[in-house]
Design an enzyme around this catalytic site. Sequence first.
Site, mmCIF file in Angstrom:
data_model
loop_
_atom_site.group_PDB
_atom_site.id
_atom_site.type_symbol
_atom_site.label_atom_id
_atom_site.label_comp_id
_atom_site.label_asym_id
_atom_site.label_seq_id
_atom_site.Cartn_x
_atom_site.Cartn_y
_atom_site.Cartn_z
ATOM 1 C CG ASP A 290 73.342 -5.476 -2.347
ATOM 2 O OD1 ASP A 290 73.902 -4.533 -1.956
ATOM 3 O OD2 ASP A 290 71.924 -5.623 -2.556
HETATM 4 C C1 NOJ Z 1 72.054 -2.742 -0.251
HETATM 5 C C2 NOJ Z 1 71.033 -2.443 -1.636
HETATM 6 O O1 NOJ Z 1 70.451 -3.623 -1.804
HETATM 7 C C3 NOJ Z 1 72.067 -2.038 -2.681
HETATM 8 O O2 NOJ Z 1 71.310 -1.662 -3.738
HETATM 9 C C4 NOJ Z 1 72.797 -0.917 -2.482
HETATM 10 O O3 NOJ Z 1 73.547 -0.416 -3.528
HETATM 11 C C5 NOJ Z 1 73.855 -1.130 -1.409
HETATM 12 N N1 NOJ Z 1 72.777 -1.816 -0.075
HETATM 13 C C6 NOJ Z 1 74.700 -0.107 -1.097
HETATM 14 O O4 NOJ Z 1 74.202 0.824 -0.321
#
Ligand code: NOJ
Length: 744
Positions: A290
Amino acid sequence: MPIAVRWLLAAALLLAVTPASAQTPAPPVPAAPPVPRAWKTGDEAAAIERRIDDLIARMTLEEKVGQLNLWGRGDEFRMEWVEQGRTGAVMNFVTPSEIVAVQQHAARSRLRIPPIIALDAINGFATYMPQPLGQAATFNPRLVELASYWSAREARAVGINWTFAPMIDMTRDARWGRVMEGAGEDVHLASILAAVRTIGYHRGGLATSAKHYIGYGEAESGRDYNSVWIPVSKLWDYHMPPFQASLAAGVFTVMTSLSAMNGIASTADRHLVADLLKGQLGFRGFVVSDFESVKELIAHGQAADGSDAVRRAFGAGIDMDMMAGLYDAHLARLVRDGAIPEAAVNDSVRRVLRVKMHMGLFEEAPYDPALARRDLGTAEARAASLEVAREAVILLRNERGILPFKPSVRSVAVIGSLATHQADWQYTENAGLPRVISPRLTDALAAILGSRVRVTSAPAFATHCSLAAGDTAGAVATARAADVAVVMLGEDCEQYGEGTSRAHLDLPAHQQALLDAVIATGKPVVVIMHTSRPFVLTRFIDRVAAVIQAFHLGTEGRTAIAEVLTGRTNPSGKLPMTFPRATGQVPIYYDRLPTGRPRIKNFRYETGYLDESMEPLFPFGFGLSFSRFSFDQLALASASVPRSGTVAGSVRLTNAAGPAGQEVVQVYVRQRVGERSRPVRQLKFFQKVAVAAGGTQTVSFSIPVQSLGYHDDAGRYVVEPGTYDIFVGGDSNAALTASITVTE
Ligand code: NOJ
């Protein structure tokens, strides 16, 4: 996976026979179909592996590491990095010219490997579908597939080819702001929807990413990013099934979680990622971290510095580093120092290239910006948004049949900026692309009611995207002058999703004060809760005539609500999460385990609270209709069934009063006695059924006995013989019962 395939076929059939809405003009159907994404099989798959061998043999170590970097729009990013082969994927570019630039730079790189272009296309790009929690409220997999298809289709039109969706985290805690991205609290519903969402995005032309692996939704106290504790049995019974369903439906990538489970950050969890996901579960795609979660291993206290974080994350099986830039900074050196074997890098590169080749990226023509003009905000997309939103509207209360409005209603006051302001959403706004406007509730109502009924309005708050207090006195005066007041309350566009945990699930004080003042006028009040999670409605539920729950229903959401208010649509949405009576009851969910001291006599030494009932305000699966449905004639095909068999039965559903409508037949099962304590009931079958006014339908169900088991603490799946109770009805309090014996 049979169930996913079944739903895809069912979706195709239903799409073919569903008539276009009477209110929607005939859509100009875009000329070319989008590119579907799917894993290739047989000789094609084998040829891809040979092609990867050849490519990897020609790559420098730096070029290999380059494929493992996911960079995105931001101060640091330089387009030249694409040309230098330092970029396997990019994210958050949403204007056609940027996408063209990325592709042109990639075409000038030595090996001309196309980058994957990613975005969080969750429930739309220009035309918005209901939020996933709202989609789940339809209890209609065909519509959830359709919503995913359109979300993908529009993102694809601006050159995106990878979505960070579906989010398939299980969610029992309404304090957690991301419950709106998932399918709610029930694992059976969530698993079916995980499969159809995966399939829908692929059909719309995007590769998918199942996230967040795993357990993110269990964040302690509902506080985002907080630690998670999950025992093995619960991991397998509750959190894993949606991932298994998405994997079986062909998900291309998996994203780890920002949280730590049982003391190990997901991005450093070798057991869960390398051993389980890639090993035992046989996942062939790649695993992406993530956002900066590789770097966050330092804050988790699991890495001393950036280099150590790479060692841990890469060692755990994380193939691609999202936005931390640490693989770029350290991975090649760690390989040269012998700390990480180059063979492991090759395996990660193979996974990334495999996804690109199965997606067909190498053969794809350069992105054509004309697609954005052709495919964004089409009438067809709007029709889909309306179709999904109609079934996502949940009617929670309807005293003395206030809804739909009777002919005696000659004036309606609409209160609250969520209803009275136009709305659109950020991607197109920021990208200079055509804006897709969501009609005001006032306009949608006026269009249906015509000049016979006067529709007035008062915003009461600032804008559709800020619910700061505004002119309460004006709103009250508007309500006083009308026959009925419709008040739209809830959460604005900054109050859902990541980083929006709540400690209080009641209406904010100024919204409650506004509602109290409108109620005090003595006019019948219809409340529309426009929230992204269950709220506590206890303080007003008994004082208003009707309550509609709308989980941010997208571009045509307010049209759908107007249709329900006026009776043009008979509501059929059901709650995908239990609604608490008080925040202190949270997490509250229907499939709880029994306790040794159940609430029977209502005295102190039984489970419960001193100051609140232990019952929810509304149970999972609940939702009213303008029809009155009843269930009877529950019959099972046999009194006993072997473990290899199927629980088969039927029930009669009658639409006893009111118009034609749809009811969700829900079948719950409880294992009476087991080696472990078993949930008081668990949903094992549901089906949305249309019944004509005064009509009946006999609905058959079949539940494989193999789906009635559970995992023990060693992760072994067991199905025990014994008595199983069956409950059938229209919500999780289903009262019609039968029982069956499972034999060896
Ligand atoms: C953080 C989030 O937890 C995730 O779900 C998302 O896809 C990413 N940021 C990218 O924006």
